[in-house]
Design a protein around this motif. Structure first.
Motif: not given
Length: 105
Positions: A42-43, A60-64, A66-67, A72-73
């Motif tokens: 999924v990631v 920087e990667a993990f907050p991106a 999470w966003d 996701l709809q």
């Protein structure tokens, strides 16, 4: 996205992940391998950040990630959940087949 597209995509994701999960469970002689690997898949599907940046730039990667997950709809979540259901069903089917005496590899 139309209702027919959502239906077709959800069926395809279910069959795809059922098949991959069934084959991995059969070859690795484990029951829930794909259910554990599914979040990593999924990631790869959701995130645009390269895999190495999770190790080189985790701040920087993990907050991106999470966003991207939060953006996701509901339709996208439904399609991914049907894929996860395919992995769960493949584990259940492998488990039932082993209990009935079928030996796979």
């Amino acid at each position: 996205m139309g209702i027919i597209q959502v239906f077709v995509l959800s069926v395809l994701f279910f069959i795809l992940f059922f098949g991959i999960g069934f084959i991995l469970n059969m070859l690795l002689r484990s029951t829930w391998v794909m259910a554990v690997v599914f979040p990593i898949v999924v990631v790869f599907i959701v995130d645009d950040v390269s895999f190495t940046s999770y190790f080189s730039q985790p701040g920087e990667a993990f907050p991106a990630l999470w966003d991207d997950l939060n953006s996701l709809q509901a339709v996208d979540m439904f399609i991914l959940l049907t894929g996860f259901a395919g992995t769960i069903v493949s584990g259940i089917v492998i488990n039932i087949l082993r209990k009935k005496g079928y030996q796979m590899f």
